[in-house]
Scaffold this active site. Structure first.
Site, mmCIF file in Angstrom:
data_model
loop_
_atom_site.group_PDB
_atom_site.id
_atom_site.type_symbol
_atom_site.label_atom_id
_atom_site.label_comp_id
_atom_site.label_asym_id
_atom_site.label_seq_id
_atom_site.Cartn_x
_atom_site.Cartn_y
_atom_site.Cartn_z
ATOM 1 N N CYS A 1 47.520 39.972 39.320
ATOM 2 C CA CYS A 1 47.485 41.413 39.064
ATOM 3 C C CYS A 1 48.664 42.134 39.705
ATOM 4 O O CYS A 1 48.866 42.030 40.920
ATOM 5 C CB CYS A 1 46.170 41.971 39.611
ATOM 6 S SG CYS A 1 46.048 43.770 39.570
ATOM 7 N N TRP B 1 35.861 39.529 38.448
ATOM 8 C CA TRP B 1 36.708 38.518 39.062
ATOM 9 C C TRP B 1 35.814 37.603 39.892
ATOM 10 O O TRP B 1 34.819 38.044 40.473
ATOM 11 C CB TRP B 1 37.725 39.168 39.999
ATOM 12 C CG TRP B 1 38.729 40.041 39.327
ATOM 13 C CD1 TRP B 1 38.635 41.382 39.106
ATOM 14 C CD2 TRP B 1 40.000 39.640 38.799
ATOM 15 N NE1 TRP B 1 39.768 41.848 38.482
ATOM 16 C CE2 TRP B 1 40.622 40.794 38.283
ATOM 17 C CE3 TRP B 1 40.672 38.415 38.730
ATOM 18 C CZ2 TRP B 1 41.884 40.764 37.696
ATOM 19 C CZ3 TRP B 1 41.929 38.375 38.139
ATOM 20 C CH2 TRP B 1 42.516 39.542 37.630
ATOM 21 N N THR C 1 37.467 46.115 39.793
ATOM 22 C CA THR C 1 38.912 45.897 39.800
ATOM 23 C C THR C 1 39.440 45.370 41.127
ATOM 24 O O THR C 1 38.844 45.571 42.175
ATOM 25 C CB THR C 1 39.644 47.222 39.483
ATOM 26 O OG1 THR C 1 39.327 48.191 40.475
ATOM 27 C CG2 THR C 1 39.243 47.750 38.117
ATOM 28 N N VAL C 2 40.572 44.694 41.023
ATOM 29 C CA VAL C 2 41.383 44.354 42.188
ATOM 30 C C VAL C 2 42.645 45.184 42.106
ATOM 31 O O VAL C 2 43.089 45.532 41.014
ATOM 32 C CB VAL C 2 41.743 42.846 42.213
ATOM 33 C CG1 VAL C 2 40.534 42.013 42.486
ATOM 34 C CG2 VAL C 2 42.448 42.393 40.931
ATOM 35 N N TYR D 1 51.847 48.320 29.473
ATOM 36 C CA TYR D 1 50.493 48.258 28.923
ATOM 37 C C TYR D 1 50.363 49.152 27.689
ATOM 38 O O TYR D 1 49.646 48.818 26.737
ATOM 39 C CB TYR D 1 49.465 48.658 29.984
ATOM 40 C CG TYR D 1 49.277 47.612 31.046
ATOM 41 C CD1 TYR D 1 48.375 46.573 30.888
ATOM 42 C CD2 TYR D 1 50.029 47.657 32.217
ATOM 43 C CE1 TYR D 1 48.214 45.601 31.852
ATOM 44 C CE2 TYR D 1 49.879 46.687 33.194
ATOM 45 C CZ TYR D 1 48.972 45.657 33.005
ATOM 46 O OH TYR D 1 48.821 44.690 33.964
#
Length: 353
Positions: free
Chosen positions: A62, A95, A129-130, A193
């Protein structure tokens, strides 16, 4: 400072769209909902800075998490803020810590990052999220506001910075750093993105032009200065680097950012190599995890799941010549020592052997 939520974590988007990352017909819109709790020196939000209390959860795949890994390394916070490393891929749930023995993080004793989110917010319905910072005693997520998290490591954890730690967010340069970070986030960090997840030709065309216009602007800015702001590495360089290092392996092909490869943009390519060869940058990069994440997780963009073997990585170690522009990477400080053995990238996944 607040930016958009992590796109390549994607769990909320996956639940919302039935497994798709691209909404046909429209532009990519980033989810900007965060857990905005801060860990500060005075504990104003109820979470004071304390050595050993918190654990930083990341994935090397990420780019947003990569920022925190780099900042933590440069500031020498490894001994006071431990790090949990998730695998390079995730499913719709979360995750997972599948790199650890038994598939469980050895400190948090959890299999999935979602467990820390649900420990604080039962029924949490946003992205798991990370990066995220977890309170070890309670097992609860504290924050996933990655834009603020890296600034707080620089400004709130100063009592635990290593001797010789650089100033990544110096007071005298903060306005300029914030300004540069704002346009780089909108047009480059998020811009790739916007290209890759565009749902129409017109949305893609706009994102593509905006991305490369900004990369041209950055090339002009960096043609006669070694770093983005001032004479040393700052937060601005960290944030740009994590996108540039992924450009040729992922964004050029997978996200159709294909006007030019990074290796075909001479100034940015030399700048990226300069940072890559600086301790604390290249030694955090796992190209295998990066490629596996994007090409395996984004099933609607790459339905076969085939991960490209290229590009060749040896050119990351070629001379960059940027030292002729002056500047000192760490200012009056020093380079960080090598990463702890448990946090070293697999030598097969990086040219830094």
């Amino acid at each position: 400072m607040t930016e958009g939520a992590t796109a390549n974590s994607g769990e909320a988007a996956l639940r919302r769209t039935g497994g798709r990352y691209v909404e046909p017909g429209g532009e990519f819109t980033r989810d900007q909902r965060y857990i905005a709790t801060r860990i500060t020196a005075d504990g104003g939000d109820g979470w004071p800075v304390e050595p050993g209390r918190y654990r930083l959860a990341v994935s090397r795949a990420c780019p947003w998490a990569n920022r925190l890994v780099i900042v933590r390394r440069l500031l020498g916070l490894e001994g006071v803020l431990s790090m949990a490393i998730a695998g390079p891929t995730h499913d719709r749930r979360s995750w997972s810590f599948d790199l650890d023995p038994g598939g469980r993080d050895p400190v948090l004793d959890i299999e999935r990052l979602a467990e820390a989110y649900f420990a604080r917010f039962p029924g949490y319905d946003r992205g798991i999220t990370v990066p995220a910072i977890i309170d070890v005693p309670t097992g609860q997520v504290v924050t996933n506001d990655f834009g603020q998290m890296s600034l707080d490591l620089s400004t709130q954890w100063t009592a635990y910075h290593r001797d010789g730690a650089p100033e990544l967010y110096p007071q005298r340069l903060r306005d300029e750093i914030d300004e540069v970070n704002g346009v780089v986030f909108a047009d480059v960090n998020n811009g790739v993105y916007r290209c890759g997840f565009a749902g129409s030709q017109s949305a893609y065309d706009r994102a593509y032009r905006r991305l490369f216009d900004r990369l041209d602007w950055l090339s002009d800015r960096l043609a006669e200065r070694r770093y983005l702001v001032g004479e040393t590495i700052t937060e601005a360089d960290v944030r740009l680097f994590t996108t540039l290092v992924r450009f040729d392996p992922v964004y050029h092909g997978h996200f159709k950012c294909n006007r030019s490869k990074l290796t075909e943009m001479p100034v940015l390519w030399a700048y990226a190599r300069d940072l890559f060869q600086t301790p604390g940058f290249g030694d955090t990069i796992d190209f295998d995890h990066i490629k596996r994440h994007y090409y395996e997780v984004h099933g609607d963009l790459n339905p076969t799941g085939i991960v490209p073997l290229g590009p060749d990585l040896a050119n990351w170690l070629t001379p960059h010549g940027r030292g002729e522009l002056g500047g000192r990477p760490f200012g009056d400080g020093t380079a960080p020592p090598p990463p702890p053995p448990a946090e070293r990238v697999d030598p097969a996944h990086t040219p830094l052997r």
